[in-house]
Design a protein around this motif. Structure first.
Motif, PDB file in Angstrom:
ATOM      1  N   PRO A   1       0.796  -1.235   0.000  1.00 42.35           N
ATOM      2  CA  PRO A   1       0.000   0.000   0.000  1.00 42.35           C
ATOM      3  C   PRO A   1       0.825   1.282   0.000  1.00 42.35           C
ATOM      4  O   PRO A   1       0.416   2.280  -0.600  1.00 42.35           O
ATOM      5  N   VAL A   2       1.992   1.262   0.655  1.00 43.32           N
ATOM      6  CA  VAL A   2       2.791   2.487   0.734  1.00 43.32           C
ATOM      7  C   VAL A   2       3.291   2.884  -0.658  1.00 43.32           C
ATOM      8  O   VAL A   2       3.185   4.046  -1.070  1.00 43.32           O
ATOM      9  N   THR A   3       3.829   1.909  -1.397  1.00 42.90           N
ATOM     10  CA  THR A   3       4.321   2.193  -2.748  1.00 42.90           C
ATOM     11  C   THR A   3       3.175   2.579  -3.675  1.00 42.90           C
ATOM     12  O   THR A   3       3.296   3.513  -4.490  1.00 42.90           O
ATOM     13  N   ILE A   4       2.048   1.872  -3.552  1.00 45.79           N
ATOM     14  CA  ILE A   4       0.890   2.187  -4.396  1.00 45.79           C
ATOM     15  C   ILE A   4       0.394   3.610  -4.118  1.00 45.79           C
ATOM     16  O   ILE A   4       0.071   4.364  -5.032  1.00 45.79           O
ATOM     17  N   ALA A   5       0.349   3.968  -2.838  1.00 39.94           N
ATOM     18  CA  ALA A   5      -0.076   5.327  -2.478  1.00 39.94           C
ATOM     19  C   ALA A   5       0.884   6.366  -3.051  1.00 39.94           C
ATOM     20  O   ALA A   5       0.466   7.424  -3.544  1.00 39.94           O
ATOM     21  N   ASP A   6       2.181   6.063  -3.009  1.00 39.65           N
ATOM     22  CA  ASP A   6       3.176   6.989  -3.550  1.00 39.65           C
ATOM     23  C   ASP A   6       2.957   7.197  -5.042  1.00 39.65           C
ATOM     24  O   ASP A   6       2.962   8.338  -5.538  1.00 39.65           O
ATOM     25  N   TYR A   7       2.731   6.106  -5.781  1.00 38.78           N
ATOM     26  CA  TYR A   7       2.491   6.229  -7.216  1.00 38.78           C
ATOM     27  C   TYR A   7       1.165   6.941  -7.495  1.00 38.78           C
ATOM     28  O   TYR A   7       1.048   7.662  -8.490  1.00 38.78           O
ATOM     29  N   ALA A   8       0.180   6.719  -6.639  1.00 38.06           N
ATOM     30  CA  ALA A   8      -1.097   7.424  -6.818  1.00 38.06           C
ATOM     31  C   ALA A   8      -0.884   8.927  -6.741  1.00 38.06           C
ATOM     32  O   ALA A   8      -1.393   9.692  -7.576  1.00 38.06           O
ATOM     33  N   GLY A   9      -0.116   9.360  -5.742  1.00 35.17           N
ATOM     34  CA  GLY A   9       0.157  10.786  -5.606  1.00 35.17           C
ATOM     35  C   GLY A   9       0.979  11.335  -6.762  1.00 35.17           C
ATOM     36  O   GLY A   9       0.698  12.430  -7.276  1.00 35.17           O
TER      37      GLY A   9
END
Length: 443
Positions: free
Chosen positions: A352-360
């Motif tokens: 989730p942390v990496t996915i959230a980073d890419y989302a931003g």
């Protein structure tokens, strides 16, 4: 940080809700009683009940949603009500309801890709830089300025399309045929790739193979009054094609060349309205921060990659949208297989942390990039849920396959053991994902 969290919450909310809508839609078509459909989790903020008895709820935590069906008929239920229980449906109906969630994610991805193709996106043109000696591209005869027009017979319009067509063969190894426009002629180049390592923070495998975008030619963005550039006749919009002995210099190389010619005449050739103009510019000598003398000409440089608008008609957009989704599914499965065999590091598993980073990051780039991110994650959710792991949709489908072979439902004991195994596997997978996330975050 708030922007990243918001982009992540919207992405997860949309994708998981769409997944649950797939389950809901097919369940209703199969006559299953749906007790609740919730957008979000936790405390219910608003709700209403429709005429079929389904409670629609909006909950406080906007990270997806869930659909609750009547699994078993209550004791003493009428035959009509009992027939609305999920477990009383046929094997085919139960399988269709379970499969509908992942399929909804794959259909959503195809629709998002279709929309991008219809609306059009601005992407860098596939114009290549000079490859380093001994690289795969150099051995194939790729030269600076070659423009990729097709990969393995598949036409491409942009660098993004070319990268996508090459991604599998570059990482897994094999041959790829490139059609390039080189010095006004169309030529074929055959590239042979050896299997390469794929690391989340490693070098770009395309660049390692010698395939990289050509540096954009610097262009004069603004000319300062009373500067050396103005005195020499430089104008806004001039594209600099040479400076002294430098031909087609990049922005950094051009600045360094100018700095070396403090007080000395420097011949600079520019393209102006399609014509080549050569000017003698004498950079003014100034003192650098370290006390040395450097030359400056008083102009602001810009260096934008040549861009193309990638857009298709309705039929081609739909076809490409579903093809891109199918290719992404296949590539994801191949990557998972290579992880299992040890050909690819488990460090590529993201959480989730990496996915959230890419989302931003994609949300900041623009709407097209964010929609492309949503499509990719939607495929990932669909593929992940189809894995034959108990507790996932794919695990239920695996049970139903065994039931079809045995001719009767799986014993309760098997289901209990499967749930424990599935929970353990998911816990291990999430632990690995979080470990990789935080390793990247703090490394």
């Amino acid at each position: 940080m708030l922007y990243t969290i918001l982009a992540f919450a919207i992405a997860l909310g949309v994708l998981i809700t769409f997944h649950e809508l797939g389950h809901y839609w097919v369940a209703r078509r199969c006559g299953v009683r749906v007790l609740r459909f919730s957008v979000g989790f936790g405390k219910v903020l608003a709700q209403r009940t429709d005429k079929q008895g389904t409670e629609w709820a909006l909950s406080a935590i906007p990270l997806g949603g869930y659909v609750k069906m009547m699994d078993e008929a209550p004791e003493g239920a009428s035959p009509e009500l009992a027939n609305q229980a999920f477990n009383n449906k046929s094997l085919g109906q139960r399988s269709a309801i379970v499969l509908a969630g992942p399929m909804a994610n794959l259909i959503l991805a195809a629709l998002l890709y279709t929309m991008l193709n219809l609306v059009g996106t601005n992407e860098p043109a596939a114009i290549l830089a000079q490859p380093a000696a001994e690289t795969v591209a150099a051995q194939a005869g790729i030269q600076a300025g070659d423009r990729i027009t097709a990969v393995n017979g598949q036409p491409v319009q942009s660098w993004g399309e070319a990268r996508w067509q090459l991604l599998d063969v570059v990482t897994a190894g094999g041959e790829a045929s490139l059609q390039v426009d080189s010095e006004g002629a169309s030529r074929q180049r055959l590239l042979r790739f050896a299997p390469g390592a794929v690391e989340p923070d490693g070098p770009d495998p395309m660049a390692q193979a010698g395939l990289a975008l050509a540096a954009p030619q610097p262009m004069v963005g603004n000319v300062n009054p009373d500067s050396a550039g103005e005195a020499a006749g430089l104008r806004t919009g001039d594209v600099i094609v040479s400076a002294g002995d430098l031909q087609h210099p990049g922005a950094n190389a051009l600045v360094q060349e100018i700095q070396k010619h403090a007080g000395q005449a420097l011949a600079i050739s520019v393209l102006r309205d399609g014509a080549l103009v050569t000017l003698d510019v004498t950079p003014k000598a100034e003192t650098s921060p370290d006390g040395g003398t450097i030359g400056r000409i008083g102009v602001m440089l810009t260096a934008d990659f040549p861009m193309v608008t990638v857009r298709y008609g309705l039929f081609d957009s739909v076809q490409r949208g579903f093809t891109r989704t199918a290719e992404t599914v296949w590539y994801s499965l191949k990557m998972m297989g290579r992880m299992v065999t040890g050909d690819i590091s488990l460090r590529n598993v993201s959480g989730p942390v990496t996915i959230a980073d890419y989302a931003g990051q994609t949300a900041r780039i623009g709407l097209a990039a964010y929609i492309g991110f949503l499509a990719l994650i939607s495929v990932s959710i669909g593929v992940l849920n189809l894995l034959p792991i108990p507790m996932l949709d794919g695990g239920h489908l695996m049970y139903y396959l065994v039931e079809a072979v045995r001719g009767k439902p799986i014993p309760e004991k098997w289901l209990e053991n499967g749930q424990r195994i599935g929970l353990g596997l998911l816990a291990a997978l999430m632990s690995l994902a979080f470990f990789n996330d935080f390793s990247r975050l703090f490394s």
